[in-house]
Scaffold this motif. Sequence first.
Motif, mmCIF file in Angstrom:
data_model
loop_
_atom_site.group_PDB
_atom_site.id
_atom_site.type_symbol
_atom_site.label_atom_id
_atom_site.label_comp_id
_atom_site.label_asym_id
_atom_site.label_seq_id
_atom_site.Cartn_x
_atom_site.Cartn_y
_atom_site.Cartn_z
ATOM 1 N N LEU A 495 -41.042 -1.875 -6.079
ATOM 2 C CA LEU A 495 -40.894 -3.618 -5.603
ATOM 3 C C LEU A 495 -42.432 -4.394 -5.231
ATOM 4 O O LEU A 495 -42.798 -3.790 -3.714
ATOM 5 N N TRP A 496 -43.669 -5.032 -5.572
ATOM 6 C CA TRP A 496 -43.761 -5.330 -4.751
ATOM 7 C C TRP A 496 -44.343 -6.935 -4.248
ATOM 8 O O TRP A 496 -43.511 -8.140 -4.898
ATOM 9 N N SER A 497 -44.416 -7.039 -2.952
ATOM 10 C CA SER A 497 -44.242 -8.931 -2.666
ATOM 11 C C SER A 497 -45.334 -9.155 -1.320
ATOM 12 O O SER A 497 -45.335 -8.118 -1.016
ATOM 13 N N ASP A 498 -46.074 -10.024 -1.752
ATOM 14 C CA ASP A 498 -47.450 -9.979 -1.516
ATOM 15 C C ASP A 498 -47.805 -8.344 -0.536
ATOM 16 O O ASP A 498 -48.646 -7.954 -1.692
ATOM 17 N N SER A 499 -48.332 -7.893 0.051
ATOM 18 C CA SER A 499 -49.414 -6.777 0.654
ATOM 19 C C SER A 499 -48.050 -5.599 0.782
ATOM 20 O O SER A 499 -48.822 -4.664 0.857
ATOM 21 N N SER A 500 -47.384 -5.692 0.363
ATOM 22 C CA SER A 500 -46.394 -4.906 0.802
ATOM 23 C C SER A 500 -46.017 -4.005 -0.693
ATOM 24 O O SER A 500 -45.991 -5.324 -1.513
ATOM 25 N N GLN A 501 -45.167 -3.066 -0.478
ATOM 26 C CA GLN A 501 -44.719 -2.250 -1.905
ATOM 27 C C GLN A 501 -43.942 -1.257 -1.314
ATOM 28 O O GLN A 501 -43.691 -0.569 -0.175
ATOM 29 N N GLN A 502 -42.301 -1.799 -2.140
ATOM 30 C CA GLN A 502 -41.644 -0.768 -1.903
ATOM 31 C C GLN A 502 -40.852 -0.079 -3.285
ATOM 32 O O GLN A 502 -41.328 0.176 -3.776
ATOM 33 N N THR A 503 -40.536 1.284 -2.714
ATOM 34 C CA THR A 503 -39.876 2.665 -3.395
ATOM 35 C C THR A 503 -38.792 2.822 -3.131
ATOM 36 O O THR A 503 -37.988 2.670 -2.356
ATOM 37 N N GLY A 504 -37.169 3.327 -4.235
ATOM 38 C CA GLY A 504 -36.666 3.866 -3.811
ATOM 39 C C GLY A 504 -36.245 4.365 -5.205
ATOM 40 O O GLY A 504 -36.236 3.810 -6.344
ATOM 41 N N ASP A 505 -34.830 4.781 -5.226
ATOM 42 C CA ASP A 505 -33.769 5.282 -5.808
ATOM 43 C C ASP A 505 -33.239 4.140 -7.016
ATOM 44 O O ASP A 505 -33.243 4.071 -7.826
ATOM 45 N N THR A 506 -32.879 3.132 -5.890
ATOM 46 C CA THR A 506 -32.801 1.812 -6.563
ATOM 47 C C THR A 506 -32.738 0.578 -6.376
ATOM 48 O O THR A 506 -32.680 0.379 -4.470
ATOM 49 N N ILE A 507 -33.193 -0.300 -6.600
ATOM 50 C CA ILE A 507 -33.931 -1.856 -6.198
ATOM 51 C C ILE A 507 -33.201 -2.984 -6.556
ATOM 52 O O ILE A 507 -32.477 -2.800 -7.753
ATOM 53 N N HIS A 508 -32.684 -3.728 -5.742
ATOM 54 C CA HIS A 508 -31.654 -5.154 -6.110
ATOM 55 C C HIS A 508 -32.770 -6.443 -5.467
ATOM 56 O O HIS A 508 -33.015 -6.483 -4.697
ATOM 57 N N VAL A 509 -32.693 -7.065 -6.206
ATOM 58 C CA VAL A 509 -33.666 -8.430 -5.901
ATOM 59 C C VAL A 509 -32.125 -9.910 -6.366
ATOM 60 O O VAL A 509 -32.329 -9.764 -7.793
ATOM 61 N N GLN A 510 -32.092 -9.944 -5.175
ATOM 62 C CA GLN A 510 -31.092 -11.117 -5.162
ATOM 63 C C GLN A 510 -31.704 -12.533 -5.387
ATOM 64 O O GLN A 510 -32.250 -13.099 -4.136
ATOM 65 N N GLN A 520 -33.220 -5.390 -1.640
ATOM 66 C CA GLN A 520 -32.136 -4.161 -0.743
ATOM 67 C C GLN A 520 -32.891 -2.818 -2.003
ATOM 68 O O GLN A 520 -32.913 -2.608 -2.840
ATOM 69 N N VAL A 521 -33.025 -1.779 -0.655
ATOM 70 C CA VAL A 521 -34.075 -0.837 -1.704
ATOM 71 C C VAL A 521 -33.084 0.771 -1.178
ATOM 72 O O VAL A 521 -32.450 0.676 -0.034
ATOM 73 N N LEU A 522 -32.489 0.767 -1.963
ATOM 74 C CA LEU A 522 -30.782 2.389 -1.778
ATOM 75 C C LEU A 522 -31.613 3.547 -2.062
ATOM 76 O O LEU A 522 -32.052 3.704 -2.842
ATOM 77 N N GLN A 523 -31.674 4.263 -0.974
ATOM 78 C CA GLN A 523 -31.345 5.575 -0.875
ATOM 79 C C GLN A 523 -33.346 5.653 -0.984
ATOM 80 O O GLN A 523 -33.579 5.454 -2.110
ATOM 81 N N ASN A 524 -33.647 6.953 -0.285
ATOM 82 C CA ASN A 524 -34.702 6.854 -0.143
ATOM 83 C C ASN A 524 -36.532 5.876 -0.090
ATOM 84 O O ASN A 524 -37.061 5.452 -1.024
ATOM 85 N N GLY A 525 -35.424 4.620 0.729
ATOM 86 C CA GLY A 525 -36.130 3.361 0.059
ATOM 87 C C GLY A 525 -37.857 4.337 1.416
ATOM 88 O O GLY A 525 -37.839 4.757 2.475
ATOM 89 N N PHE A 526 -39.051 2.983 0.596
ATOM 90 C CA PHE A 526 -40.512 3.464 1.000
ATOM 91 C C PHE A 526 -40.971 2.518 1.583
ATOM 92 O O PHE A 526 -41.592 1.507 0.020
ATOM 93 N N ILE A 527 -41.455 1.826 1.808
ATOM 94 C CA ILE A 527 -42.320 0.247 2.601
ATOM 95 C C ILE A 527 -43.528 0.762 3.288
ATOM 96 O O ILE A 527 -43.466 1.809 3.809
ATOM 97 N N VAL A 528 -44.678 0.372 1.712
ATOM 98 C CA VAL A 528 -46.241 0.906 2.203
ATOM 99 C C VAL A 528 -46.887 -1.025 2.450
ATOM 100 O O VAL A 528 -46.618 -1.588 1.603
ATOM 101 N N ASP A 529 -47.740 -0.743 3.131
ATOM 102 C CA ASP A 529 -48.477 -1.787 3.578
ATOM 103 C C ASP A 529 -50.059 -1.101 3.907
ATOM 104 O O ASP A 529 -50.134 -0.836 5.501
ATOM 105 N N GLN A 530 -50.947 -1.405 2.964
ATOM 106 C CA GLN A 530 -52.475 -1.420 3.680
ATOM 107 C C GLN A 530 -52.927 -2.056 4.794
ATOM 108 O O GLN A 530 -53.229 -3.253 4.153
ATOM 109 N N GLU A 531 -53.670 -1.402 4.900
ATOM 110 C CA GLU A 531 -54.749 -2.615 6.133
ATOM 111 C C GLU A 531 -55.810 -2.928 5.224
ATOM 112 O O GLU A 531 -56.063 -1.726 4.206
#
Length: 682
Positions: A495-510, A520-531
């Motif tokens: 999942l990408w939003s603005d400059s951030s990237q989110q990964t995980g086992d399951t993602i819910h977007v409400q 929501q990122v369920l299990q093994n959530g990881f957020i990355v934002d590059q400078e």
Amino acid sequence: MFAQQRTKIVLQTSDQMIVDNKTQITRLQRPIFEHDGAILTCDSARLWSELNYFEAFGNVHIRQDTVNIFSDKLNYDGNAKMAHLMNNVRMSDPSTTLTTNIFDYNMASRVGTYVDNGKIVNKENNVTVTSKRGYYLASTKDAYFRYNVVVVTEQVTIKSDTLRYNTFTNQTYFYGPTNIKGKDDNLYTENGEYNTKTEKAFFGKKNLYTQDTKSLKGDSLYYDGKRGYGKAVKNIIFVDTKDKLELRGQLGEYFKIDERIKVQINAYVGLGTADSVTVNDKLVPDSLWLGADILEAQMTLQKTLKLIEKPTVLADDEIGVEEEKPNTEETPAGKPALDTALPKKTPVVTPKATTKPSRKDRRNGKVVKPTSTPDSTAVIPPIDSLKSVPDSIDLKPKSIIKNDSLAKDTLIKSQKTLAKDSVKAVPKTSTKKDSVVTAKKLPPAPFNPADTVRTRTISAYHNVRVFKTNLQAKSDSLFFTAADSTLRLYRDPILWSDSSQQTGDTIHVQFKNKKINSAQVLQNGFIVDQETDTTKFNQVKGKLITAFFDNGEIRDMYVDGNAESISYDKKSDGKYQQNQTVSARIKISFADKDISQIKIVKGIEGTFSSPEKATKDAILTGFIWKPELRPKSKNDIINNPSGKTPVKPKVNKVKPKVAPKTNATKTPAKTAPPAKKPRETI
């Protein structure tokens, strides 16, 4: 083609005949003519023998094999073998009846024509066809209709400009604008065919199927009315104006019973939202576009779905769900709700005896009554309803039984037997009710209208891509239902939003009120934002990641469960300070589409490295950075790019150093304001 052979009209008989030698006209009463095997009769006639022509009046009847034609008047040319019938014309064969006022019939080719409104009725299949002009071929059972054509069957009503109908095969062919109106749907085409008996149809030009608020287009459409099944090929468009849904692709299937459509080959769908974007100085709706190898849209009973509650922030920055209003009707004030689990322990008064009964008293069944005050705090275990209810039969023997082992055994057995019997049958004289015997059968649950509520669901399989101006995503599969307005992304979702990237086992977007509300990122959530303009990545990982949006932009993000983070602060000299933390919960705030603050909520362990000591390109375990997979526009959804996952970029994995807990309360020293506003770490 050989010239048509001329034959003479033969007068077989008549009741009266008057010949006018001057005009060469023969006047006949109730004549019977024969011509090339056809029999023609009427009330009266005028015959021109030399011209091989006659006029007939009253009760005109032409019989040719199985074809019978009736009218009030007839002009018949024996040389051309043409019959011109007028007034109350009726033509019939074993399966079909044609009625009109003016009708021309070729006795040689067996082709009938009307030009001033006519009607054909197929008696076997209860089909009626009306039109302004028509042609009927008695030999092939084909009928051609032109202008204001209407076909009425038990299932549909067909309106067309040009149509051909075979009364034997029940096949209808369309050569112009045509509508097939069913009980609750309509099919439009400008070229195709439909069988009034089998209800199978095929359309090949400007095709459109509509049902209530739904419509389906395609270059070619096939539909089976009895099965409620349709197939569309090439340039498919499925639209539901009620749900603001638009589904496109190159191959589609429609199932009427469960209102389900399945689309493949460059399949994508558009979902309307309340957000808008500015394009060429104009506000236009910001729809959500979803593409996949296979897309399915269906109306489903809402009670069969497992709906997801919307997250919310509770006290102490904890994540919970929005509470529903309590149902005060089922549980009146002052009455506790029923607990279906174990019975609750109830304080009871338990007496305590001050005098211990003697052995003789116990043997004779005497018990000394207590004289002490009751203990209000004593608690007794739950009582079984079968055992707690006294038996309706008096089990106490009338005579005193001595302390004999056999007598005791016999009494105990008799009591057990009677106790069992008392459950099965209770005497009328009993004043106490057994809970099992008197239990009434519960009435059936009342009808609940909510059980019939149907809602829209969308399923996507393989190479799933999502694009919205403020949100993009990718996964292997996806599920969405309008009941909870939640996108569920499964198997390697990103999942990408603005400059951030989110990964995980399951993602819910409400969504809430058709605007993105949370993710929501369920299990093994990881957020990355590059400078910006660096190879440094701000990273946060945890078991559960919850992000909240405001007016389409990410506002706050919460990371729960073994939360780890690496972040960078740019100093005034252009160098970066590296911050590494481990905690139970992390809160990340955003401003101007960038991280503005990182707050360590509890369980803090962290280190802060100066630019000189900062680890080069430090990353957390499970780091993923795939900007090349991010959909850039709606075209990336439509063009169906390859679903192959590129090779992960090579980066040096460095495990973050964790300082002792004694340093958890240390705060980094304040520095002069840099060119870029530094993010705050609390």
